[in-house]
Enzyme design. Structure first.
Site, mmCIF file in Angstrom:
data_model
loop_
_atom_site.group_PDB
_atom_site.id
_atom_site.type_symbol
_atom_site.label_atom_id
_atom_site.label_comp_id
_atom_site.label_asym_id
_atom_site.label_seq_id
_atom_site.Cartn_x
_atom_site.Cartn_y
_atom_site.Cartn_z
ATOM 1 N NE ARG A 76 -30.773 -56.019 -9.966
ATOM 2 C CZ ARG A 76 -31.140 -55.243 -10.987
ATOM 3 N NH1 ARG A 76 -30.285 -54.433 -11.559
ATOM 4 N NH2 ARG A 76 -32.385 -55.273 -11.419
ATOM 5 C CG HIS A 119 -33.711 -56.882 -16.419
ATOM 6 N ND1 HIS A 119 -32.829 -56.438 -15.465
ATOM 7 C CD2 HIS A 119 -33.641 -55.970 -17.428
ATOM 8 C CE1 HIS A 119 -32.244 -55.315 -15.871
ATOM 9 N NE2 HIS A 119 -32.721 -55.013 -17.071
ATOM 10 C CD GLU A 164 -34.472 -49.703 -14.989
ATOM 11 O OE1 GLU A 164 -34.904 -49.426 -16.120
ATOM 12 O OE2 GLU A 164 -33.292 -49.533 -14.656
ATOM 13 C CG ASN A 293 -31.765 -50.018 -11.526
ATOM 14 O OD1 ASN A 293 -31.192 -50.517 -10.555
ATOM 15 N ND2 ASN A 293 -32.371 -50.741 -12.450
ATOM 16 C CE1 TYR A 295 -27.183 -47.016 -16.077
ATOM 17 C CE2 TYR A 295 -29.353 -47.321 -15.080
ATOM 18 C CZ TYR A 295 -28.162 -47.854 -15.560
ATOM 19 O OH TYR A 295 -27.945 -49.203 -15.520
ATOM 20 C CD GLU A 363 -29.879 -51.759 -14.019
ATOM 21 O OE1 GLU A 363 -29.856 -50.831 -14.864
ATOM 22 O OE2 GLU A 363 -30.662 -52.713 -14.084
HETATM 23 O O1 IFM Z 1 -29.449 -51.613 -19.865
HETATM 24 C C1 IFM Z 1 -30.397 -51.029 -19.031
HETATM 25 C C2 IFM Z 1 -30.949 -52.013 -18.048
HETATM 26 O O2 IFM Z 1 -31.495 -53.126 -18.685
HETATM 27 C C3 IFM Z 1 -32.030 -51.371 -17.207
HETATM 28 N N1 IFM Z 1 -31.562 -50.166 -16.607
HETATM 29 C C4 IFM Z 1 -30.920 -49.209 -17.475
HETATM 30 C C5 IFM Z 1 -29.813 -49.878 -18.264
HETATM 31 C C6 IFM Z 1 -29.101 -48.845 -19.165
HETATM 32 O O3 IFM Z 1 -30.001 -48.250 -20.036
#
Ligand code: IFM
Length: 451
Positions: A76, A119, A164, A293, A295, A363
């Site tokens: 990706r 992006h 995002e 995504n 985290y 992600e």
């Molecule tokens: O680096 C970023 C990415 O560009 C978008 N999603 C979160 C990642 C980590 O912060």
């Protein structure tokens, strides 16, 4: 770890153009909002800029060799809009040719390209005309998408419109932490709407010229909001946070309606005249996949409501305090490590929106130290636990089709500059030497064991 994933499950890594390419003045590329923002003193930690990044623009063949050795079946990446249309309108052949070379080489290695059109690197010329505040930017984005799709549709099947939109709108136009650095508070809502409209118009334009095998999707960051206590006030604050970060996007895209409560959160200061009849139908057109995504989760407490400062309204005026985190392990970014949040995100979407398209984790990754750490065992634990969470969600009935680790290479981490390193591969920015970390070898062996 249980190793059963659905047949055909894809294993990949993700990157983005501005974060790895460097070469910001090469081959006719125009300036983007991140180039302009990076030139503002204090905007980016350490005064870092889009140069040198990982100089991927010149070293992409070496990076594709790293992909080959890693054994991923999917990659990706994003296309830099200002390489393709330096002023947001005129096409630049050298930019298009760069991505054709890249994609054809991926195909030769039998790696499936997952192309993201946006992006975060808006051409500065379009920001000068209003950026995502302006409805016209949505049309410009659709034109750009149609151009790239027409050029690369023979070699790319997976087309993601936006990565995002939440931080683009809220950090970029509400809080000023990201490019273009606008602190316009509820102005972020118009930006969010125009991003979604641009997505819908782009999908419509690409579908009108698509091959049957083409798939279209969008990527959203998902941070489930958890109240820090069981008080009604904290629960309400968490719901507001969820509306702002998630439902502002998922309700129009997959629920066919604007998120209820969005207007109320802004106490009537917000003007929704940017929403036009028919926009919702454009935005909600069916998709072939949703990228998630993930985290971290957000732990939310109610906070006293502050009267908006008319000169500088910020989104924190909604009265949410996300700073009171519980005592859980954190990454080097301070983000809580909670793999169960990935299950919540995937299962929650699956349950909330009947007819949701298949999902990918597009992600997931972490940083643990700002030193050059090659023996990154904490990253291995993080990835292993989150992959297990993805498997659990799939076992629970979520139609999950793949997992992409963020990121292949160390890269430019936006306002944090180069201090945080998300790569499976370490990059020495002075010499541009690439050195695979322990996590790279772990992921390689893990993927091989899935086959
Ligand atoms: O680096 C970023 C990415 O560009 C978008 N999603 C979160 C990642 C980590 O912060």
């Amino acid at each position: 770890m249980t190793t059963s994933f659905p047949p055909g499950f894809r294993w990949g890594v993700a990157t983005s153009a501005f974060q790895i390419e460097g070469a910001i003045r090469s081959d006719g590329r125009g300036p983007s909002i991140w180039d302009t923002f990076a030139a503002v003193p204090g905007a980016i930690a350490g005064g870092d800029t889009g140069e040198p990044a990982a100089d991927h623009y010149h070293r992409w063949r070496a990076d594709l060799a790293l992909l080959g050795d890693l054994g991923v079946d999917s990659y990706r990446f994003s296309v830099s809009w200002p390489r393709i249309q330096p002023d947001g309108r005129r096409a630049e052949r050298r930019g298009l040719d760069f991505y054709r070379r890249l994609v054809e080489a991926l195909r030769e290695q039998e790696i499936e390209p997952f192309l993201t059109l946006y992006h975060w690197d808006l051409p500065q010329a379009l920001e000068d005309d209003g950026g995502w505040r302006s409805r016209d930017t949505a049309s410009r984005f659709a034109d750009y998408a149609a151009l790239v799709h027409e050029e690369l549709g023979d070699v790319v099947d997976h087309w993601t419109t936006l990565n995002e939109p939440y931080p683009c709108a809220v950090a970029g136009y509400g809080e000023g932490r990201h490019a273009p650095g606008a602190r316009e508070g509820h102005g972020a809502l118009a930006a969010a709407h125009h991003l979604l409209l641009g997505h819908g118009l782009a999908v419509r334009a690409m579908r009108s010229q698509a091959l049957p095998r083409h798939q279209f999707g969008i990527v959203l960051n998902q941070s489930p909001a958890i109240p820090v206590t069981d008080s009604a006030a904290d629960a309400a604050a968490a719901a507001r946070q969820d509306t702002l970060l998630r439902r502002q996007f998922t309700d129009p895209l997959f629920g066919g309606r604007y998120a209820p409560g969005l207007a109320a959160m802004f106490d009537g200061v917000s003007d929704f005249s940017f929403r036009h009849d028919g926009d919702l139908q454009t935005i909600a057109a069916p998709l072939d996949y949703l990228g998630v995504n993930y985290y971290y989760r957000l732990h939310v407490a109610d906070a006293p409501h502050r009267e908006p400062d008319p000169a500088q309204r910020t989104v924190t005026d909604i009265g949410v305090d996300t700073t009171r985190l519980p005592d859980v392990p954190r990454t080097g970014m301070g983000w809580p490590v909670e793999p169960e949040g990935l299950i919540e995100a995937l299962v929650g979407l699956h349950n909330r929106y009947p007819g949701l398209p298949p999902m990918y984790v597009t992600e997931n990754g972490c940083v643990y130290a700002d030193r050059s750490d090659l023996a990154d065992y904490e990253r291995i634990s993080f990835l292993s636990e989150h992959i297990e969470a993805a498997r659990t969600a799939a076992a629970a009935g979520v139609d999950l089709r793949g997992y992409f680790c963020w990121s292949l290479l160390d890269n430019f981490e936006w306002a944090h500059g180069y201090q945080h390193r998300f790569g499976l591969v370490h990059v020495d920015y002075a010499t541009q030497q690439r050195t695979p970390r322990a996590s790279y070898r772990w992921y390689r062996d893990f993927i091989a064991a899935q086959r």
